[in-house]
Design a protein around this motif. Structure first.
Motif: not given
Length: 305
Positions: A184, A224, A247, A251-252
């Motif tokens: 990940e 995503l 995350l 990414e958030r």
């Protein structure tokens, strides 16, 4: 009771030397308790000093109990004055004054745009003045630091460094891409965090650093976004809150930006630390976890970055 003092040093031995010098006493005349042994940190970062608590041996204790009978004999046996003036009656008005005033209802604003701003934490450029880019020598020093770190990890790789929109992008290629990425992308995020700490002294203010191994981050963002759209469609259909765990901040922010103009669903970050969970939910309703999200504590407070 003997007076105790705390002393610090780069290590326990150094702290003891400081204590002996300050108290003008030999080590064998002191009672020493080690509270923290200290730590040299990693690459010179996050150092912790040693801490000890010191008191002298044989210091006489104050004879408080031997004086007390004489003092009690000199004082009348009863003191009714304090009992006649109960403090509680006088404190009642103060307690009423200390009651918190009701909080005003916040104005209705676009919640999703607030979330995006909290994730980015960006200050307007006009308030910071002109941006000063890093020199070519600084970029080369960053490249050498990245290459050296990968070599120490037994993952020697080719490293190139470019400046893109005030971000120094370190692009890594070679046969160790899977190892450097990790599950990940956790290994890649950890490397990026560590290198940001290491290169702070090399880069000017407002310059960020990012590491890309192959095209992992680009593929990760595309996957995503696809997952977010699928979960948002599911939330619109059944109203159940969906969660995307672990995350990183960038990414958030991508999730919040993708849903900021959606009138039916919202997103918010919950949790603590670098990696947080993002909830996708319908506004105006309770936000229970779906069956897939599992059990856990719900954070219904303000959005966290």
């Amino acid at each position: 009771m003997a007076k105790e003092q705390d002393f610090y040093g780069s290590n326990v031995a150094d702290a003891i030397v400081n204590a002996c010098k300050e108290l003008a006493a030999a080590q064998e005349d002191l009672i020493i308790d080690v509270l923290e042994t200290g730590s040299p940190g990693i690459f010179g970062l996050c150092r912790k000093r040693a801490r000890i608590r010191v008191s002298r041996k044989g210091q006489p204790k104050p004879a408080a109990e031997s004086v007390r009978p004489e003092a009690e004999a000199a004082v009348p046996p009863a003191e009714p004055a304090p009992a006649k003036t109960p403090p509680k009656k006088k404190e009642r008005p103060l307690r009423e004054q200390k009651k918190p005033a009701p909080k005003p209802q916040p104005e209705k604003v676009e919640r999703q745009k607030e979330v995006v701003a909290s994730e980015s934490k960006e200050v307007p450029a006009e308030e910071l003045g002109p941006y000063v880019p890093p020199t070519a020598e600084a970029l080369e020093a960053v490249r050498q630091d990245v290459a050296k770190l990968l070599e120490l990890m037994s993952c020697p790789s080719s490293v190139t460094v470019e400046l893109e929109n005030q971000t120094v992008v370190c692009k890594v290629s070679g046969e160790h891409q899977d190892i450097l990425t990790g599950q990940e992308g956790r290994t890649l995020d950890s490397l990026q965090y560590l290198l940001r700490k290491m290169t702070t002294r090399l880069l000017p203010d407002r310059t960020k650093l990012a590491i890309e191994v192959g095209d992992y981050r680009e593929r990760r963002i595309e996957e995503l976004k696809k997952r977010v759209l699928e979960l948002a469609a599911q939330v619109r259909e059944d109203g159940m809150t969906q969660a995307i765990p672990a995350l990183n901040p960038s990414e958030r922010r991508e999730v919040h930006m993708l849903l900021q103009d959606d009138k039916e669903v919202r997103s918010r970050s919950v949790g603590e630390g670098l990696f947080k969970k993002v909830l996708i939910y319908k506004p105006g309703k309770k936000k229970p976890f779906s069956r897939k999200g599992g059990k856990g504590q719900q954070n219904d407070g303000p959005a966290e970055n």
